[in-house]
Design a protein around this motif. Structure first.
Motif, PDB file in Angstrom:
ATOM      1  N   ASP A  20       4.687 101.477  30.220  1.00 50.21           N
ATOM      2  CA  ASP A  20       6.025 101.624  30.793  1.00 50.21           C
ATOM      3  C   ASP A  20       6.636 102.855  30.126  1.00 50.21           C
ATOM      4  OD1 ASP A  20       8.699 101.583  31.398  1.00 50.21           O
ATOM      5  OD2 ASP A  20       8.984  99.454  31.033  1.00 50.21           O
ATOM      6  N   HIS A  21       6.543 103.991  30.789  1.00 54.54           N
ATOM      7  CA  HIS A  21       6.956 105.246  30.173  1.00 54.54           C
ATOM      8  C   HIS A  21       8.470 105.342  30.026  1.00 54.54           C
ATOM      9  CE1 HIS A  21       2.953 107.080  30.134  1.00 54.54           C
ATOM     10  NE2 HIS A  21       2.758 106.424  31.258  1.00 54.54           N
ATOM     11  N   GLU A  22       9.193 104.678  30.899  1.00 51.13           N
ATOM     12  CA  GLU A  22      10.654 104.724  30.808  1.00 51.13           C
ATOM     13  C   GLU A  22      11.148 104.087  29.518  1.00 51.13           C
ATOM     14  OE1 GLU A  22      14.634 103.286  33.310  1.00 51.13           O
ATOM     15  OE2 GLU A  22      12.635 103.098  34.201  1.00 51.13           O
ATOM     16  N   ASN A  23      10.487 102.975  29.136  1.00 49.01           N
ATOM     17  CA  ASN A  23      10.882 102.262  27.924  1.00 49.01           C
ATOM     18  C   ASN A  23       9.958 102.532  26.746  1.00 49.01           C
ATOM     19  OD1 ASN A  23      13.206 100.642  28.951  1.00 49.01           O
ATOM     20  ND2 ASN A  23      11.644  99.872  30.361  1.00 49.01           N
ATOM     21  N   HIS A  24       8.961 103.382  26.969  1.00 50.44           N
ATOM     22  CA  HIS A  24       8.040 103.808  25.907  1.00 50.44           C
ATOM     23  C   HIS A  24       7.281 102.631  25.301  1.00 50.44           C
ATOM     24  CE1 HIS A  24      10.032 107.672  26.221  1.00 50.44           C
ATOM     25  NE2 HIS A  24      11.200 107.067  26.038  1.00 50.44           N
ATOM     26  N   ARG A  25       6.886 101.692  26.160  1.00 49.01           N
ATOM     27  CA  ARG A  25       6.164 100.505  25.716  1.00 49.01           C
ATOM     28  C   ARG A  25       4.762 100.497  26.303  1.00 49.01           C
ATOM     29  NH1 ARG A  25       8.513  98.202  21.290  1.00 49.01           N
ATOM     30  NH2 ARG A  25      10.638  99.041  21.364  1.00 49.01           N
ATOM     31  N   ALA A  26       3.837  99.871  25.572  1.00 50.50           N
ATOM     32  CA  ALA A  26       2.445  99.820  26.025  1.00 50.50           C
ATOM     33  C   ALA A  26       1.850  98.440  25.802  1.00 50.50           C
ATOM     34  CB  ALA A  26       1.602 100.868  25.300  1.00 50.50           C
ATOM     35  N   LEU A  27       1.015  98.051  26.732  1.00 51.39           N
ATOM     36  CA  LEU A  27       0.160  96.871  26.643  1.00 51.39           C
ATOM     37  C   LEU A  27      -1.275  97.370  26.644  1.00 51.39           C
ATOM     38  CD1 LEU A  27       0.350  93.603  28.733  1.00 51.39           C
ATOM     39  CD2 LEU A  27      -1.732  94.973  28.762  1.00 51.39           C
ATOM     40  N   ILE A  28      -2.083  96.848  25.734  1.00 45.40           N
ATOM     41  CA  ILE A  28      -3.478  97.268  25.595  1.00 45.40           C
ATOM     42  C   ILE A  28      -4.387  96.069  25.846  1.00 45.40           C
ATOM     43  CG2 ILE A  28      -5.224  98.021  23.922  1.00 45.40           C
ATOM     44  CD1 ILE A  28      -3.507 100.317  24.783  1.00 45.40           C
ATOM     45  N   VAL A  29      -5.489  96.309  26.552  1.00 45.97           N
ATOM     46  CA  VAL A  29      -6.441  95.240  26.867  1.00 45.97           C
ATOM     47  C   VAL A  29      -7.759  95.489  26.140  1.00 45.97           C
ATOM     48  CG1 VAL A  29      -7.611  93.967  28.695  1.00 45.97           C
ATOM     49  CG2 VAL A  29      -5.399  95.050  29.162  1.00 45.97           C
ATOM     50  N   ASP A  30      -8.170  94.513  25.340  1.00 42.27           N
ATOM     51  CA  ASP A  30      -9.486  94.482  24.689  1.00 42.27           C
ATOM     52  C   ASP A  30      -9.777  95.718  23.832  1.00 42.27           C
ATOM     53  OD1 ASP A  30     -10.054  91.980  25.706  1.00 42.27           O
ATOM     54  OD2 ASP A  30     -11.399  92.684  27.266  1.00 42.27           O
ATOM     55  N   PRO A  31      -8.981  95.938  22.788  1.00 43.61           N
ATOM     56  CA  PRO A  31      -9.212  97.108  21.941  1.00 43.61           C
ATOM     57  C   PRO A  31     -10.343  96.887  20.933  1.00 43.61           C
ATOM     58  CG  PRO A  31      -7.299  95.907  21.150  1.00 43.61           C
ATOM     59  CD  PRO A  31      -7.765  95.198  22.391  1.00 43.61           C
ATOM     60  N   LYS A  39      -4.503 107.207  18.898  1.00 42.43           N
ATOM     61  CA  LYS A  39      -4.383 108.597  19.378  1.00 42.43           C
ATOM     62  C   LYS A  39      -3.724 108.650  20.749  1.00 42.43           C
ATOM     63  CE  LYS A  39      -8.377 110.312  16.792  1.00 42.43           C
ATOM     64  NZ  LYS A  39      -9.775 110.811  16.873  1.00 42.43           N
ATOM     65  N   HIS A  40      -4.116 107.729  21.634  1.00 41.29           N
ATOM     66  CA  HIS A  40      -3.537 107.702  22.975  1.00 41.29           C
ATOM     67  C   HIS A  40      -2.052 107.366  22.915  1.00 41.29           C
ATOM     68  CE1 HIS A  40      -3.521 107.162  27.355  1.00 41.29           C
ATOM     69  NE2 HIS A  40      -2.751 106.107  27.127  1.00 41.29           N
ATOM     70  N   LEU A  41      -1.697 106.357  22.149  1.00 43.63           N
ATOM     71  CA  LEU A  41      -0.300 105.953  22.063  1.00 43.63           C
ATOM     72  C   LEU A  41       0.566 107.080  21.498  1.00 43.63           C
ATOM     73  CD1 LEU A  41      -0.750 102.320  20.680  1.00 43.63           C
ATOM     74  CD2 LEU A  41      -0.186 102.968  23.024  1.00 43.63           C
ATOM     75  N   GLU A  42       0.073 107.744  20.466  1.00 41.16           N
ATOM     76  CA  GLU A  42       0.844 108.829  19.872  1.00 41.16           C
ATOM     77  C   GLU A  42       0.990 109.995  20.841  1.00 41.16           C
ATOM     78  OE1 GLU A  42      -1.176 109.657  16.216  1.00 41.16           O
ATOM     79  OE2 GLU A  42      -0.200 107.991  15.138  1.00 41.16           O
ATOM     80  N   ALA A  43      -0.082 110.306  21.560  1.00 44.49           N
ATOM     81  CA  ALA A  43      -0.023 111.419  22.506  1.00 44.49           C
ATOM     82  C   ALA A  43       0.951 111.141  23.646  1.00 44.49           C
ATOM     83  CB  ALA A  43      -1.416 111.702  23.056  1.00 44.49           C
ATOM     84  N   GLU A  44       1.073 109.863  24.038  1.00 41.64           N
ATOM     85  CA  GLU A  44       1.930 109.486  25.155  1.00 41.64           C
ATOM     86  C   GLU A  44       3.331 109.053  24.719  1.00 41.64           C
ATOM     87  OE1 GLU A  44       1.118 109.657  28.455  1.00 41.64           O
ATOM     88  OE2 GLU A  44      -0.734 110.657  27.817  1.00 41.64           O
ATOM     89  N   GLY A  45       3.583 108.999  23.423  1.00 41.85           N
ATOM     90  CA  GLY A  45       4.891 108.573  22.934  1.00 41.85           C
ATOM     91  C   GLY A  45       5.187 107.117  23.211  1.00 41.85           C
ATOM     92  N   LEU A  46       4.176 106.251  23.035  1.00 44.99           N
ATOM     93  CA  LEU A  46       4.301 104.833  23.364  1.00 44.99           C
ATOM     94  C   LEU A  46       4.241 103.970  22.111  1.00 44.99           C
ATOM     95  CD1 LEU A  46       1.815 104.805  26.389  1.00 44.99           C
ATOM     96  CD2 LEU A  46       4.317 104.674  26.537  1.00 44.99           C
ATOM     97  N   VAL A  47       4.909 102.825  22.182  1.00 37.67           N
ATOM     98  CA  VAL A  47       4.866 101.824  21.124  1.00 37.67           C
ATOM     99  C   VAL A  47       4.112 100.606  21.657  1.00 37.67           C
ATOM    100  CG1 VAL A  47       6.216 100.280  19.656  1.00 37.67           C
ATOM    101  CG2 VAL A  47       7.016 102.618  20.100  1.00 37.67           C
ATOM    102  N   LEU A  48       3.125 100.173  20.922  1.00 37.93           N
ATOM    103  CA  LEU A  48       2.323  99.013  21.333  1.00 37.93           C
ATOM    104  C   LEU A  48       3.084  97.727  21.034  1.00 37.93           C
ATOM    105  CD1 LEU A  48      -0.369  97.780  22.296  1.00 37.93           C
ATOM    106  CD2 LEU A  48      -1.184  97.973  19.930  1.00 37.93           C
ATOM    107  N   ASP A  49       3.320  96.917  22.073  1.00 39.40           N
ATOM    108  CA  ASP A  49       3.992  95.638  21.832  1.00 39.40           C
ATOM    109  C   ASP A  49       3.184  94.425  22.284  1.00 39.40           C
ATOM    110  OD1 ASP A  49       4.351  95.511  24.602  1.00 39.40           O
ATOM    111  OD2 ASP A  49       6.494  95.937  24.523  1.00 39.40           O
ATOM    112  N   THR A  50       2.073  94.644  23.018  1.00 40.69           N
ATOM    113  CA  THR A  50       1.275  93.516  23.502  1.00 40.69           C
ATOM    114  C   THR A  50      -0.198  93.917  23.573  1.00 40.69           C
ATOM    115  OG1 THR A  50       3.105  92.640  24.821  1.00 40.69           O
ATOM    116  CG2 THR A  50       0.894  91.894  25.404  1.00 40.69           C
TER     117      THR A  50
END
Length: 264
Positions: A20-31, A39-50
């Motif tokens: 969700d780029h508007e709220n800078h949130r990310a959900l990740i599946v099976d890391p 690296k991906h989260l930092e490059a995209e300016g996202l915070v992992l919450d789920t």
């Protein structure tokens, strides 16, 4: 606006990032690995919450401990009865998992492993429903049966086969060309498989993923969803008769096809 993008891990794993780029949130599946996710989260300016976990295998869970330490407010959603003990929000069949404006319904899909679950949302994301299928349903394939029985796996796949045809299938591995080599061997006269193989080879030649597929495409092409297709049944019966295997029921047809793939 929500987007889904693959994060490449190991040799052929896809870790999916729903953002969700508007709220800078990310959900990740099976890391399975943490570094490519960070690296991906930092490059995209996202915070992992789920984090969503489909099953316990290390190539799906190996990065979770580090991600949890880096993002301490992140919830980890996964199967309730599992050898993996890092889940903070255990779920089981028919539970709903909410993230942003989405609700994911949990499917228990044993076969590859006994704890395997999948996550389905009507979405829409990019205009269509989404399924995170882990290692249960691949593009033109299904997971090897490490723990479950053929009957369990066929029942699991049948549940996924009932989803809307437009559902985008986000599986966890780039196995498509290998799966298609078997599918073309099993069903050599299938012209749609031949055309799809050429399409997928072109994608890979250009460095593009073959994932996602759709439920509609898988119903037409995937031999592991076609246990009631006349041509598939004929191939399974021929194979089974040569090896003394039963081939009288849908479960038998599926089992013969899986046996064929395992020994291809």
């Amino acid at each position: 606006m929500l987007t889904i993008n693959p994060i490449h891990a190991f040799s052929d794993n896809y870790i999916w990032c729903l953002a969700d780029h508007e709220n800078h949130r990310a959900l990740i599946v099976d890391p399975g690995q943490a570094d490519p996710v960070v690296k991906h989260l930092e490059a995209e300016g996202l915070v992992l919450d789920t984090i969503l976990v489909t099953h316990h295998h290390p190539d799906h869970t190996g990065g979770i401990a580090r991600l949890a330490s880096l993002y301490p407010d992140c919830r980890i959603v996964g199967p309730a009865d599992s050898p993996f003990k890092g889940v903070t929000e255990p779920v089981q069949a028919q539970d709903l998992v909410t993230w942003q404006n989405l609700s994911f319904r949990v499917f228990h899909v044993p076969g590859h492993t006994l704890d395997h679950i999948a996550f389905y949302s009507e979405g829409p994301v990019a205009g269509r429903p989404v399924l995170f299928s882990g290692d249960t349903l691949f593009v033109c394939g299904c997971g090897r049966l490490f723990e479950g029985s053929p009957a369990q796996m066929r029942k699991s796949l049948d549940a996924l086969r009932q989803l809307p045809d437009a559902t985008a299938v986000y599986c966890a591995h780039e196995y498509t060309l290998a799966n298609l080599r078997f599918a073309r061997h099993w069903l050599p006269a299938d012209s749609e498989l031949k055309a799809f193989e050429a399409h997928c080879q072109d994608l890979r030649d250009r460095g593009q993923p073959t994932v996602p597929s759709t439920i509609g495409a898988e119903k037409k092409l995937n031999p592991f969803l076609r246990w009631d297709d006349r041509n598939l049944v004929e191939s399974a019966r021929e194979y089974a008769s040569q090896r003394g295997l039963a081939c009288a029921t849908d479960d038998d047809v599926f089992a013969a096809t899986r046996h064929g793939k395992d020994n291809f």
